[in-house]
Design a protein around this motif. Sequence first.
Motif, PDB file in Angstrom:
ATOM      1  N   LYS A 137       0.791  -1.307   0.111  1.00  0.00           N
ATOM      2  CA  LYS A 137       0.079   0.053   0.015  1.00  0.00           C
ATOM      3  C   LYS A 137       0.811   1.188  -0.053  1.00  0.00           C
ATOM      4  O   LYS A 137       0.421   2.268  -0.232  1.00  0.00           O
ATOM      5  N   TRP A 138       2.111   1.190   0.357  1.00  0.00           N
ATOM      6  CA  TRP A 138       3.000   2.251   0.463  1.00  0.00           C
ATOM      7  C   TRP A 138       3.043   2.951  -0.934  1.00  0.00           C
ATOM      8  O   TRP A 138       3.353   4.239  -1.060  1.00  0.00           O
ATOM      9  N   ILE A 139       3.016   2.136  -1.905  1.00  0.00           N
ATOM     10  CA  ILE A 139       2.811   2.509  -3.189  1.00  0.00           C
ATOM     11  C   ILE A 139       1.859   3.784  -3.623  1.00  0.00           C
ATOM     12  O   ILE A 139       2.045   4.716  -4.371  1.00  0.00           O
ATOM     13  N   TYR A 140       0.636   3.308  -3.082  1.00  0.00           N
ATOM     14  CA  TYR A 140      -0.572   4.042  -3.188  1.00  0.00           C
ATOM     15  C   TYR A 140      -0.409   5.361  -2.495  1.00  0.00           C
ATOM     16  O   TYR A 140      -0.868   6.629  -2.731  1.00  0.00           O
ATOM     17  N   GLY A 141       0.509   5.169  -1.335  1.00  0.00           N
ATOM     18  CA  GLY A 141       0.862   6.563  -0.321  1.00  0.00           C
ATOM     19  C   GLY A 141       1.638   7.528  -1.293  1.00  0.00           C
ATOM     20  O   GLY A 141       1.572   8.768  -1.236  1.00  0.00           O
ATOM     21  N   ILE A 142       2.724   7.023  -1.936  1.00  0.00           N
ATOM     22  CA  ILE A 142       3.314   7.650  -2.940  1.00  0.00           C
ATOM     23  C   ILE A 142       2.560   8.392  -3.869  1.00  0.00           C
ATOM     24  O   ILE A 142       2.604   9.739  -3.978  1.00  0.00           O
ATOM     25  N   ILE A 143       1.771   7.811  -4.752  1.00  0.00           N
ATOM     26  CA  ILE A 143       0.970   8.280  -5.720  1.00  0.00           C
ATOM     27  C   ILE A 143      -0.080   9.383  -4.992  1.00  0.00           C
ATOM     28  O   ILE A 143      -0.229  10.506  -5.718  1.00  0.00           O
ATOM     29  N   LEU A 144      -0.705   8.980  -3.813  1.00  0.00           N
ATOM     30  CA  LEU A 144      -1.525  10.002  -3.165  1.00  0.00           C
ATOM     31  C   LEU A 144      -0.901  11.273  -2.984  1.00  0.00           C
ATOM     32  O   LEU A 144      -1.392  12.175  -2.901  1.00  0.00           O
ATOM     33  N   GLY A 145       0.354  10.970  -2.349  1.00  0.00           N
ATOM     34  CA  GLY A 145       1.158  12.261  -1.894  1.00  0.00           C
ATOM     35  C   GLY A 145       1.553  13.132  -2.945  1.00  0.00           C
ATOM     36  O   GLY A 145       1.358  14.369  -2.894  1.00  0.00           O
ATOM     37  N   ILE A 146       1.767  12.611  -4.283  1.00  0.00           N
ATOM     38  CA  ILE A 146       2.058  13.470  -5.535  1.00  0.00           C
ATOM     39  C   ILE A 146       0.704  14.187  -5.788  1.00  0.00           C
ATOM     40  O   ILE A 146       0.766  15.295  -6.185  1.00  0.00           O
ATOM     41  N   ILE A 147      -0.412  13.434  -5.771  1.00  0.00           N
ATOM     42  CA  ILE A 147      -1.535  13.878  -6.268  1.00  0.00           C
ATOM     43  C   ILE A 147      -2.033  14.987  -5.505  1.00  0.00           C
ATOM     44  O   ILE A 147      -2.436  16.177  -5.998  1.00  0.00           O
ATOM     45  N   CYS A 148      -2.151  14.668  -4.192  1.00  0.00           N
ATOM     46  CA  CYS A 148      -2.701  15.535  -3.210  1.00  0.00           C
ATOM     47  C   CYS A 148      -1.778  16.971  -3.112  1.00  0.00           C
ATOM     48  O   CYS A 148      -2.444  18.174  -3.276  1.00  0.00           O
ATOM     49  N   GLU A 149      -0.321  16.685  -3.362  1.00  0.00           N
ATOM     50  CA  GLU A 149       0.168  17.889  -3.057  1.00  0.00           C
ATOM     51  C   GLU A 149       0.251  18.862  -4.315  1.00  0.00           C
ATOM     52  O   GLU A 149       0.477  20.060  -4.547  1.00  0.00           O
ATOM     53  N   SER A 150       0.079  18.033  -5.580  1.00  0.00           N
ATOM     54  CA  SER A 150      -0.041  18.940  -6.880  1.00  0.00           C
ATOM     55  C   SER A 150      -1.315  19.803  -6.794  1.00  0.00           C
ATOM     56  O   SER A 150      -1.337  20.658  -7.304  1.00  0.00           O
ATOM     57  N   LEU A 151      -2.528  19.051  -6.220  1.00  0.00           N
ATOM     58  CA  LEU A 151      -3.749  19.484  -6.139  1.00  0.00           C
ATOM     59  C   LEU A 151      -3.685  20.845  -5.149  1.00  0.00           C
ATOM     60  O   LEU A 151      -4.193  21.741  -5.405  1.00  0.00           O
ATOM     61  N   THR A 178       6.008  17.906  -2.151  1.00  0.00           N
ATOM     62  CA  THR A 178       5.632  16.752  -2.919  1.00  0.00           C
ATOM     63  C   THR A 178       6.633  15.516  -2.689  1.00  0.00           C
ATOM     64  O   THR A 178       6.103  14.347  -2.093  1.00  0.00           O
ATOM     65  N   VAL A 179       7.844  15.841  -2.659  1.00  0.00           N
ATOM     66  CA  VAL A 179       8.865  14.778  -2.163  1.00  0.00           C
ATOM     67  C   VAL A 179       8.646  14.176  -0.955  1.00  0.00           C
ATOM     68  O   VAL A 179       8.627  13.107  -0.629  1.00  0.00           O
ATOM     69  N   VAL A 180       8.851  15.303   0.023  1.00  0.00           N
ATOM     70  CA  VAL A 180       8.870  14.932   1.475  1.00  0.00           C
ATOM     71  C   VAL A 180       7.664  14.166   1.913  1.00  0.00           C
ATOM     72  O   VAL A 180       7.481  13.394   2.686  1.00  0.00           O
ATOM     73  N   ASN A 181       6.394  14.687   1.612  1.00  0.00           N
ATOM     74  CA  ASN A 181       5.139  13.950   1.923  1.00  0.00           C
ATOM     75  C   ASN A 181       4.987  12.769   1.416  1.00  0.00           C
ATOM     76  O   ASN A 181       4.307  12.068   1.922  1.00  0.00           O
ATOM     77  N   ALA A 182       5.223  12.705  -0.025  1.00  0.00           N
ATOM     78  CA  ALA A 182       5.107  11.273  -0.542  1.00  0.00           C
ATOM     79  C   ALA A 182       5.868  10.347   0.218  1.00  0.00           C
ATOM     80  O   ALA A 182       5.483   9.168   0.349  1.00  0.00           O
ATOM     81  N   VAL A 183       7.046  10.506   0.289  1.00  0.00           N
ATOM     82  CA  VAL A 183       8.103   9.647   1.260  1.00  0.00           C
ATOM     83  C   VAL A 183       7.471   9.355   2.434  1.00  0.00           C
ATOM     84  O   VAL A 183       7.303   8.452   2.847  1.00  0.00           O
ATOM     85  N   GLY A 184       6.878  10.504   3.177  1.00  0.00           N
ATOM     86  CA  GLY A 184       6.432  10.302   4.562  1.00  0.00           C
ATOM     87  C   GLY A 184       5.428   9.567   4.681  1.00  0.00           C
ATOM     88  O   GLY A 184       4.974   8.731   5.469  1.00  0.00           O
ATOM     89  N   LEU A 185       4.497   9.862   3.444  1.00  0.00           N
ATOM     90  CA  LEU A 185       3.164   8.972   3.612  1.00  0.00           C
ATOM     91  C   LEU A 185       3.591   7.562   3.482  1.00  0.00           C
ATOM     92  O   LEU A 185       2.685   6.727   4.045  1.00  0.00           O
ATOM     93  N   ALA A 186       4.406   7.110   2.484  1.00  0.00           N
ATOM     94  CA  ALA A 186       4.909   5.847   2.169  1.00  0.00           C
ATOM     95  C   ALA A 186       5.501   5.283   3.459  1.00  0.00           C
ATOM     96  O   ALA A 186       4.958   4.073   3.654  1.00  0.00           O
ATOM     97  N   ILE A 187       6.442   6.016   4.150  1.00  0.00           N
ATOM     98  CA  ILE A 187       6.834   5.250   5.440  1.00  0.00           C
ATOM     99  C   ILE A 187       5.709   5.199   6.436  1.00  0.00           C
ATOM    100  O   ILE A 187       5.621   4.049   6.978  1.00  0.00           O
ATOM    101  N   PHE A 188       4.781   6.055   6.637  1.00  0.00           N
ATOM    102  CA  PHE A 188       3.645   5.877   7.738  1.00  0.00           C
ATOM    103  C   PHE A 188       2.687   4.757   7.222  1.00  0.00           C
ATOM    104  O   PHE A 188       2.395   4.110   8.161  1.00  0.00           O
ATOM    105  N   ILE A 189       2.528   4.637   5.908  1.00  0.00           N
ATOM    106  CA  ILE A 189       1.519   3.593   5.526  1.00  0.00           C
ATOM    107  C   ILE A 189       2.301   2.048   5.784  1.00  0.00           C
ATOM    108  O   ILE A 189       1.618   1.264   6.083  1.00  0.00           O
TER     109      ILE A 189
END
Length: 568
Positions: A137-151, A178-189
């Motif tokens: 699921k961490w992969i979904y975290g990276i994708i979500l992080g990129i999408i949400c920060e871009s939004l 985008t980089v930090v939140n995508a990585v952080g979200l992946a780690i947290f997930i």
Amino acid sequence: MIVFDLIYNLLNKLGLFIIIIYLLSMSKTFTKLITQNENSFKGNLLLITIFGIIGVLGNYFSINYEGSLVNTRIIGVASGGLYGGPVVGLGAAVISVLHRLSIGNADFTLKACSISTIIEGIISGYSYYAAKDKQNKWIYGIILGIICESLRKVMVLIFSKPFDKALAVVKVIWIPMTVVNAVGLAIFIAIIDSIFKEKEKLKAYQAKLCLNIANKTLPILRKGLNKETAYEAGKIIYNMTDFDAIAITDTNEVLCHIGVGNDHHLPGGPLLTNLTKKVIQEGVFVISRNKSEIDCKYPACKLQSAIVLPLKIKENVIGTLKLYRCAENSISETDVELGLGLAQLFSTQLELSMIEEQNKILAMTQIKVLQNQINPHFLFNCLNTISILCRLNPFKARKLINHLSNFYRKNLNKKDVLIDIDEELEHVKSYVALEKERFKNKLKILFLKDEKVNIKVPPLTLQPLVENAIQHGILPKENGGNVWVIIKNISNGFLICVKDNGVGIEENLLKRLNSLEFPKSSFGLESVYKRFKYFYNENIYFKIYSVKGKGTSVIIKVRGEAYEGFNC
């Protein structure tokens, strides 16, 4: 340089943030809250609170850049939606936004970030359906992080004025956030996923332990429940678990007590705790968190907490299984699951002992009941299959335990009375579920029943026919095959047909069977015929059609003309 400085500072804050989350994940309370499966208002409210607080932490671990808070708020919001669905994602977003509004500084992007956070919560919530039951699921975290920060950056460009300043800010903070939140979200997930995986491992171990105990106690409890068998079974549980004491009682006295407290909880003695008496009266398990709830009459008793579970035969409580610990409030969720599994399997084993006793009595009568057909090899094969599934698929293992329990419980309900066809079919379906798991894609069972069929049949008469079709028709066939169970209304009666497309029956044996000359190996078939004969006398039509290499149909028709429409 500003971009790299922001990335560096954000990573420092993210590191502290992740450390806090990791330490929280070590807490049993946090783990229990995260993994709770209660899909209700209360359950969702708990998840909203947890992920909302994590979003608030993201607000605190932020950096003010040109009136904009460079933060990690999205970690709490997106992970909440990913694990809890739209309601949790939106709820966590609202909490995070309300806190952001209460801070009051860095107002340049306040409106844009508030709106985008709400939308991000909804998007993350609906991503729950895409990521559900998925690995990594961490992969979904990276994708979500990129999408949400871009939004969020698009929202800043739309709502923050003047546009030139908004564009300048976005150019600097887009990549760092985008980089930090995508990585952080992946780690947290990944941390949350590890919690779920650890829980599944614990459940698999608990289920495997339960089945190992059941395997060892099966030959013991099939002798019935008395002081000797209770002691042997209790000793096995005590040696294979870490409980401080194990006790088994009937409804009147202690049959065995092993471990702490055996100096006053004596075999043959009366029931000393009101807790046990309550379980016997109400028929439901009870957890005691402290000594006063156990309410032992012996003042120096060291037992501080316990789970007491009813042992049942045909829904009647015939005793209890008690698991004790010497520390207060020490009965865990795993202990409860283990206790429930043991109590269910012990109850089934005790019912099997009743079967054996009933067989001795029924053997004296003209009609032999199918309880004599209960095959211990079938039970051991099923237990071995379930044992393997405990590691691979604990949820399916628990379902098969229920099917196994239902299957053997039906064998106990054997009486010389007629039962509804739907009840008989439920018994067959429990048997089929167990066999299909063992033989996988080699076996397919179809049930075809007229909607208006409302008939009564002798109990335990369909399962032997289905078993014969599987064992002697389908399994010898290299590629497997199908079995059909057909129930139809016909003129002045009803028809039952169990049909397979298996290897068929040898012509000589087929002639003997249709002449009602049943060899010893066809006891199940003979028993089915005799039971129908017993209830319907001469109003029964019994016929077997078989073509070598094509399959077999067993037809039983009660009252009416001979029906040959299902022959091979």
